[in-house]
Design a protein around this motif. Structure first.
Motif: not given
Length: 137
Positions: A97-104
């Protein structure tokens, strides 16, 4: 309030792809300068500080109309401004499982366009786009 406003440069040429539901999507990284002051090692004075620059690399995602605008009008090194909420998500790859934080991205300003000969015939005349003006869903 969850709203991020950033101005930076694309780290590579954007590639618009289709999602499993058929929506246009582009994932990209924005290099954003961060200025700070660092004490000059040659001078022991506390008042003598040298401005230094560093960069933060921010993951971003844009959908449909905004994704197409980025894909058609931007390239590596293009300077853009974005606005949108910060979102976190997870996905699985190879059983991990990979976690990602990004700007939409839901608002876009383009400061550096591709060269004229690289632009498609149907290019935009303006430089600002927001998701209310585009078909994004």
């Amino acid at each position: 309030m969850n709203s991020v406003h950033l101005t930076g440069r694309l780290t590579k040429d954007p590639e618009v792809r289709k999602s499993t539901r058929g929506n246009d999507c582009v994932h990209f990284t924005l290099a954003v300068r961060r200025r700070f002051h660092k004490k000059d090692d040659k001078d022991s004075s506390e008042d003598q500080q040298m401005p230094k620059q560093n960069a933060d690399f921010i993951s971003c995602v844009a959908w449909n109309g905004i994704a197409r605008v980025i894909g058609n009008n931007c390239k590596k090194g293009s300077r853009i401004g974005i606005t949108g909420p910060l979102q976190s998500r997870s996905y699985e790859t190879n059983g991990t499982t990979k976690y990602l934080t990004e700007v939409r991205v839901n608002e876009l300003d383009i400061f550096d366009f591709k060269e004229k000969e690289e632009l498609p015939e149907s290019d935009l005349n303006g430089t600002s786009v927001n998701e209310e003006e585009m078909d994004i869903y």
